[in-house]
Design an enzyme around this catalytic site. Structure first.
Site, PDB file in Angstrom:
ATOM      1  CG  LEU A  68      -1.938  -9.151   6.159  1.00  0.00           C
ATOM      2  CD1 LEU A  68      -2.352 -10.524   5.653  1.00  0.00           C
ATOM      3  CD2 LEU A  68      -2.030  -8.117   5.054  1.00  0.00           C
ATOM      4  CG  ASP A  69      -6.049  -3.855   9.100  1.00  0.00           C
ATOM      5  OD1 ASP A  69      -5.059  -3.503   9.775  1.00  0.00           O
ATOM      6  OD2 ASP A  69      -6.621  -3.114   8.278  1.00  0.00           O
ATOM      7  N   GLY A  70      -6.765  -7.679  11.336  1.00  0.00           N
ATOM      8  CA  GLY A  70      -7.435  -8.921  11.710  1.00  0.00           C
ATOM      9  C   GLY A  70      -8.441  -9.410  10.680  1.00  0.00           C
TER      10      GLY A  70
END
Length: 235
Positions: A68-70
């Site tokens: 997942l993106d940050g």
């Protein structure tokens, strides 16, 4: 026995079935270190091998199965069995994993289910990755099922709680598609409506990976954040 895993203090265990772990990653925490010195900002406080996509815990490896993106919160899967990790990764490649996200977006969507299909191109540099709309013969096809769950009428502007089910897995797919269809995700600092974000007075991206589901022989695994999206964001 697998060694004690040094989870980041803000990570929550959602489920543990044999060698498979489902954990909740809060926004702003990294799925894995992406540059030197970022280990303390990742879900596990241990070395990470990018080539094998695995954390090294003691003398064992814990394989990261999705990312997942940050800025995105939600469910991550990890596995310390290489055989199972390969099997699940193959399911991802074959598009046999059902991923469900929830997002809060600008405006009001219809209550009838929607299907978004777009073509995107990805540009990479040393410092960032960006996706853009492309023509059919130049880009990668992106498909997403969309369902409006609830509408919030606010003085700062109407918002919709939506469920997003990506049928493809392109870079920043959901964030880009929401913006392309004129419903940018609240708090998106890359593809969103920046003036609108400031008016909403929020500092985070309202995108949450709610669940992952797939089938293996004699095994069914499903994980979601137990409190629900609305409770998580206090709406």
């Amino acid at each position: 026995m697998f060694p004690l895993i040094p989870w980041h203090a803000s990570v929550k265990i959602v489920n543990n079935v044999g060698p498979l772990w489902a954990v909740f990653k809060p926004f702003s925490l990294l799925s894995h270190p992406n540059k030197p010195g970022s280990c303390s900002q990742a879900i596990i406080l241990a070395p990470y091998q990018a080539k094998e996509e695995a954390y090294v815990v003691g003398d064992k490896k814990l394989y990261l199965l999705n990312r997942l993106d940050g800025p995105t919160s939600g469910v991550l899967l990890l596995c310390h069995s290489l055989t199972m990790a390969k099997a699940i990764r193959q399911l991802f490649k074959q598009h046999k994993v059902q991923k469900t996200y929830q997002a809060i977006v600008k405006g009001v969507l219809p209550t009838t289910p929607l299907f978004w299909q777009d073509y995107l191109r990805v540009e990479k540099s040393k410092t960032h990755v960006r996706s853009y709309r492309s023509f059919k013969n130049e880009g990668l096809i992106c498909k997403t099922k969309v369902q409006c769950l609830e509408v919030f009428h606010r003085s700062q502007g109407n918002l919709s709680l939506v469920q997003l089910q990506p049928l493809t897995g392109r870079t920043h797919q959901l964030r880009v598609q929401c913006a392309l269809h004129h419903h940018p995700i609240l708090g998106d600092k890359t593809y969103g409506d920046f003036n609108w974000n400031r008016n909403q007075k929020t500092k985070r991206l309202f995108l949450h990976a709610e669940s992952i589901a797939f089938d293996l022989p004699e095994m069914r695994f499903f994980a979601e954040y137990p409190s629900g999206f609305k409770a998580l964001f206090d709406l």
